[in-house]
Motif scaffolding. Structure first.
Motif, PDB file in Angstrom:
ATOM      1  N   ASP A   1      -6.503   2.465  -6.268  1.00 53.02           N
ATOM      2  CA  ASP A   1      -6.902   1.720  -7.172  1.00 53.02           C
ATOM      3  C   ASP A   1      -7.960   0.600  -6.597  1.00 53.02           C
TER       4      ASP A   1
ATOM      5  N   GLU B   1      -8.662   7.624  -3.992  1.00 54.28           N
ATOM      6  CA  GLU B   1      -7.558   7.471  -3.148  1.00 54.28           C
ATOM      7  C   GLU B   1      -6.837   6.208  -3.554  1.00 54.28           C
TER       8      GLU B   1
ATOM      9  N   GLN C   1       5.053   4.093   1.728  1.00 51.07           N
ATOM     10  CA  GLN C   1       4.059   5.045   2.333  1.00 51.07           C
ATOM     11  C   GLN C   1       4.876   6.256   2.635  1.00 51.07           C
TER      12      GLN C   1
ATOM     13  N   ASN D   1      -7.034   2.398   4.381  1.00 52.01           N
ATOM     14  CA  ASN D   1      -6.164   2.237   2.953  1.00 52.01           C
ATOM     15  C   ASN D   1      -6.372   0.546   2.486  1.00 52.01           C
TER      16      ASN D   1
ATOM     17  N   SER E   1      -7.543   1.429 -12.641  1.00 51.97           N
ATOM     18  CA  SER E   1      -6.510   2.475 -12.272  1.00 51.97           C
ATOM     19  C   SER E   1      -7.206   3.799 -11.661  1.00 51.97           C
ATOM     20  N   ARG E   2      -6.751   4.354 -10.636  1.00 56.73           N
ATOM     21  CA  ARG E   2      -7.148   5.643 -10.443  1.00 56.73           C
ATOM     22  C   ARG E   2      -6.293   6.762 -11.057  1.00 56.73           C
TER      23      ARG E   2
ATOM     24  N   GLU F   1       2.448   4.837 -17.720  1.00 55.35           N
ATOM     25  CA  GLU F   1       2.775   5.581 -16.645  1.00 55.35           C
ATOM     26  C   GLU F   1       1.860   4.815 -15.306  1.00 55.35           C
ATOM     27  N   ASN F   2       0.747   4.769 -15.605  1.00 55.72           N
ATOM     28  CA  ASN F   2      -0.142   4.221 -14.553  1.00 55.72           C
ATOM     29  C   ASN F   2      -0.185   2.688 -14.663  1.00 55.72           C
TER      30      ASN F   2
ATOM     31  N   GLU G   1       3.130   6.930  -6.294  1.00 57.37           N
ATOM     32  CA  GLU G   1       1.727   7.274  -7.031  1.00 57.37           C
ATOM     33  C   GLU G   1       1.034   6.060  -7.043  1.00 57.37           C
ATOM     34  N   GLN G   2       1.655   4.881  -7.038  1.00 52.72           N
ATOM     35  CA  GLN G   2       0.777   3.517  -7.239  1.00 52.72           C
ATOM     36  C   GLN G   2       1.137   2.659  -5.852  1.00 52.72           C
ATOM     37  N   ASP G   3       0.054   2.007  -5.598  1.00 51.43           N
ATOM     38  CA  ASP G   3       0.384   0.567  -4.800  1.00 51.43           C
ATOM     39  C   ASP G   3       1.172  -0.241  -5.729  1.00 51.43           C
TER      40      ASP G   3
ATOM     41  N   ALA H   1      -2.826  13.331  -7.628  1.00 53.29           N
ATOM     42  CA  ALA H   1      -3.273  13.404  -6.359  1.00 53.29           C
ATOM     43  C   ALA H   1      -4.783  12.994  -6.309  1.00 53.29           C
ATOM     44  N   PRO H   2      -5.254  12.461  -5.022  1.00 57.45           N
ATOM     45  CA  PRO H   2      -6.484  12.221  -4.958  1.00 57.45           C
ATOM     46  C   PRO H   2      -7.333  13.490  -4.708  1.00 57.45           C
TER      47      PRO H   2
ATOM     48  N   SER I   1       0.921  -1.253   0.010  1.00 54.70           N
ATOM     49  CA  SER I   1      -0.053   0.168   0.125  1.00 54.70           C
ATOM     50  C   SER I   1       0.841   1.074  -0.081  1.00 54.70           C
ATOM     51  N   ARG I   2       0.538   2.313  -0.778  1.00 56.08           N
ATOM     52  CA  ARG I   2       1.081   3.476  -0.829  1.00 56.08           C
ATOM     53  C   ARG I   2       0.279   4.412   0.260  1.00 56.08           C
ATOM     54  N   GLY I   3      -0.647   3.698   0.938  1.00 51.72           N
ATOM     55  CA  GLY I   3      -1.395   4.687   1.864  1.00 51.72           C
ATOM     56  C   GLY I   3      -2.562   5.663   0.697  1.00 51.72           C
ATOM     57  N   ILE I   4      -3.203   6.578   1.321  1.00 51.60           N
ATOM     58  CA  ILE I   4      -4.228   7.186   0.490  1.00 51.60           C
ATOM     59  C   ILE I   4      -4.131   8.579   0.358  1.00 51.60           C
ATOM     60  N   GLY I   5      -2.799   9.240   0.718  1.00 49.96           N
ATOM     61  CA  GLY I   5      -2.614  10.500   0.619  1.00 49.96           C
ATOM     62  C   GLY I   5      -2.223  10.974  -0.622  1.00 49.96           C
ATOM     63  N   ALA I   6      -1.918  12.289  -0.880  1.00 46.22           N
ATOM     64  CA  ALA I   6      -1.481  12.578  -2.281  1.00 46.22           C
ATOM     65  C   ALA I   6       0.291  12.095  -2.485  1.00 46.22           C
ATOM     66  N   PRO I   7       0.291  11.899  -3.860  1.00 42.93           N
ATOM     67  CA  PRO I   7       1.807  11.516  -3.971  1.00 42.93           C
ATOM     68  C   PRO I   7       2.741  12.625  -3.982  1.00 42.93           C
TER      69      PRO I   7
ATOM     70  N   LYS J   1       1.925  -1.279 -14.024  1.00 43.08           N
ATOM     71  CA  LYS J   1       2.866  -1.833 -13.077  1.00 43.08           C
ATOM     72  C   LYS J   1       3.553  -2.728 -14.049  1.00 43.08           C
TER      73      LYS J   1
ATOM     74  N   ILE K   1      -2.283   8.333 -11.817  1.00 46.90           N
ATOM     75  CA  ILE K   1      -1.089   8.728 -10.902  1.00 46.90           C
ATOM     76  C   ILE K   1      -1.260   9.901 -10.156  1.00 46.90           C
TER      77      ILE K   1
ATOM     78  N   ARG L   1       7.657   4.902 -12.373  1.00 48.85           N
ATOM     79  CA  ARG L   1       7.970   6.050 -11.889  1.00 48.85           C
ATOM     80  C   ARG L   1       8.106   6.034 -10.230  1.00 48.85           C
TER      81      ARG L   1
END
Lengths: 463, 463
Positions: free
Chosen positions: B323, B321, A316, B173, B106-107, A172-173, A321-323, B111-112, A106-112, A175, B109, A345
């Motif tokens: 995927d 937030e 995190q 998350n 995909s969400r 880019e989006n 940007e992505q999980d 910012a949410p 998990s990348r978490g849920i915040g802004a990259p 994996k 890449i 990325r």
């Protein structure tokens, strides 16, 4: 896939048939994914004149899995193992989760956190010329990408993106399978734990994982496992149907075991019965099972899977940007030796963290001591005993490949040409995803490493 | 899992045994996941006095898949189908990808987009009292959560979060199986395409998917499929080992088919051989295969899978937030009838988009006409013929359940208590993930729907 002519199948495909018979098992690529080994001196360089070019094997052009439903000759299925033969593997490397169970990083849920973009130098870098090994003709950087079946290439200079390109099924989006680049993540996690004082690399493995006491790992030190200087009876020679790699693959395969299967279930059970061969500490020997043994040690001291720990320590923290995700065995254990898929990325962010001595956008995310330990490298004499003809003077440390070249470059390396290549002197991080038909970096290093050096030289001159 | 006593297993577990024998197949829950049906009037209400409570079946407390490796009595495996029996299912619903192949929604890449948070009313809402159906005793909202094995609950009022809680294996998350809530996503995608003029809901299905010409779907209109008023020979009665649900499950199972299997491969092949029963347009009949037939229509007119289209139309546009993902069949086709897993906060974003007539933070993301069409509902007379004793006056439109209550509420509903419940009058969106042991909303509606109404009343009074 019956439509594949033998001449179009990869070396590994031809060599797996015996193993399939032996284990009566639809092979998932537990181990096929795992090795980042250079084709070693004793292995013949494979002539593959009939292979489709990168352009002709582009998964979109080939139409793999397109249509609703895909036409019968355009289907790729994991069950028979063919999904990881060329050219199907060019699709599969970007769609691993579609073929097997996985767990998330998990990348978490915040802004990259943004990846800064400098003046892009795509055209200038594409036009750079270099001379491939064993060649008298120069080649452009752009041509080297196609030559090596590159799926994505991103270059950071001083932390800013100067080059970014995607090909085929990658974007880019999306994996891509990192395969043995995964090992460098495992090694980095261990190096972090050592720097934090959580893990003592001088201790014996059995002190952390008593279940490994009677295996070859039992009396190896954690350091020997981290540097792969263990003495293990284990072969990753794809051409040998009796190589241990196939039994390991069968153990880690998350699909139901075939009727009558009596072997180990899951990576850890396999590790428990590995026999010793030679002495620990004598020589470097590239064996994926070290990475999974290290994963076990890591999980034992942190009570977290490598996927959870990677999320907590890195994913995190870097504002990815992505999980990302790992393939798992049927017990849900992530494949620490080769199971990671991630965005290009985000791989670059990780590379930059390492180049930057564990700092990321002004904050110390992981201990600088861990990076120093990686970067100093292992013992080149131990490494030399492994006979990598083309990697003279290199070493292996914390599951990173250290070139000891004049720039002090070091790298994570995956078996189909994936890399995180860090050149501290040129202040360059180069990340590549690729799906080269030949499973072994010996097939692409000659047109990869000098190309990377040409970019480094160019960036240093620009300063 | 041999450690489960029969008294602790769910209804569906007991009822699947015959089907397992019949199909000789380790069942993945293709269909077990799929139904959002109310337990219908003819089905007995199951007395399950020996079931573990929500607290006692908390996956963390039970220790499922904890440890490296997990102890043998703490392992959950997809292969034998037991992973979706209570209480293991309480772990599995939050870890679907660990048990099967999946594809990503995909969400992007970037910012949410933030989910605005109002003054949190957690305590006030927890203390709200309501009277469950068929009861004389009042219950608190907080108690209703445990009563219904809630894994996560989030409530938006006027687009702002006023309540958010997670239990057991879920967290902000993490993702959770939406099961038949998936159908409402499929129906919404179709309603969007109709509003855009891409899809004509008056046309026959066979005009879009010629392969369905000779099936029961062939002469149904797209509208009849969208509203499930088709006449299909298809039973989702888990208690009947001969119900078609089991053959559908076998077709959609992504694991290798067992030796001698001669049935359809993948969802689409199954749909091609569905027989007609009764007439189209006569009555509502809740049958998951309508959703997958609609998924096929959607993919045919857009040349995108429902996963790709959901990403493009919704996930990337709303600034999600996380995927999301779909389970797939062995041809990589997403399970449009029940295969979606997503984050709770992202489900709330989607609900708010629908409540807000397709607008999101000032921008019209999807056509308002699509939402109007959902909200107007279907024909309650058609619905009444399906004998949902507890859902008097409801209808079904575009794969949404429309209450026609005084507030005009409508909902997406999943079989273990998942919901997106939209109350336009109260300007409320309530989303819940749950893992109720009984597969059927009849088991939880009596303590769910009046609880939702109590929150709506409270929020309206606060205005």
């Amino acid at each position: 896939m019956s439509e594949l002519k033998p001449s179009q199948t990869s070396v590994q495909n031809r060599s797996t048939r015996g193993a399939k018979r032996r284990f009566g098992l639809a092979l998932l690529p537990a181990l096929v994914l795992s090795t980042g080994a250079q084709a070693i001196a004793t292995a013949p360089v494979i002539a593959t004149p009939a292979l489709l070019s990168a352009q002709d094997s582009d998964p979109n052009k080939m139409g793999w899995m397109q249509g609703f439903p895909p036409a019968s000759d355009k289907r790729i299925k994991a069950a028979d193992g063919s999904f990881f033969t060329f050219p199907a593997l060019r699709y599969s490397v970007s769609h691993m989760r579609q073929f097997m169970p996985t767990v998330e990083v998990s990348r978490g849920i915040g802004a990259p956190l943004p990846l800064p973009v400098s003046k892009k130098l795509d055209a200038a870098i594409d036009n750079l010329k270099f001379t491939p090994w064993d060649s008298k003709q120069s080649m452009s950087f752009a041509d080297s990408l196609a030559n090596n079946y590159t799926d994505g290439m991103l270059i950071l200079h001083k932390g800013e993106v100067v080059y970014e390109r995607y090909f085929g099924a990658l974007a880019e989006n999306k994996k891509h399978a990192a395969m043995s680049v995964t090992k460098s993540f495992t090694g980095t996690l261990a190096a972090i734990l050592v720097a934090e004082g959580v893990l003592d690399s001088n201790k014996k493995v059995a002190e952390y994982v008593p279940e490994l006491k009677d295996s070859a790992f039992g009396d190896a030190t954690v350091r020997q496992v981290m540097d792969m200087t263990t003495g293990l009876q284990y072969s990753e020679d794809y051409a040998d149907p009796n190589a241990e790699i196939w039994a390991y693959s069968a153990a880690g395969n998350p699909l139901p075991k075939p009727e009558g299967y009596t072997g180990p279930v899951g990576y850890f059970e396999y590790l428990m019965q590995v026999k010793k061969q030679g002495e620990h500490g004598d020589a470097f020997g590239y064996k994926t099972i070290n990475s999974d043994a290290l994963g076990w040690v890591i999980s034992r001291v942190t009570d977290k899977s490598v996927a959870e720990l990677l999320s907590e320590k890195i994913w995190q923290r870097l504002g990815m940007e992505q999980d990302a995700y790992y393939q798992v065995d049927e017990l849900g254990i992530p494949f620490a030796g080769g199971g990671l898929s991630a965005g290009l990325r985000d791989m670059a962010r990780f590379g930059e963290l390492i180049r930057n001595q564990g700092q990321w956008q002004g904050e110390q995310i992981i201990p600088a001591a861990a990076i120093k330990d990686i970067q100093q490298g292992g013992d080149p004499e131990d490494f030399a005993k492994a006979n990598y003809r083309q990697l003279e003077g290199w070493s292996y440390r914390d599951m990173w490949w250290v070139t000891h070249n004049k720039n002090g470059a070091f790298a994570a390396r995956g078996v189909h040409g994936q890399t995180i290549y860090i050149d501290p002197t040129a202040e360059m991080v180069l990340v590549r995803f690729a799906s080269h038909p030949v499973a072994g970096n010996g097939a692409n290093d000659g047109t990869s490493l000098p190309a990377y050096q040409a970019v480094a030289d160019y960036l240093m001159k620009k300063n």
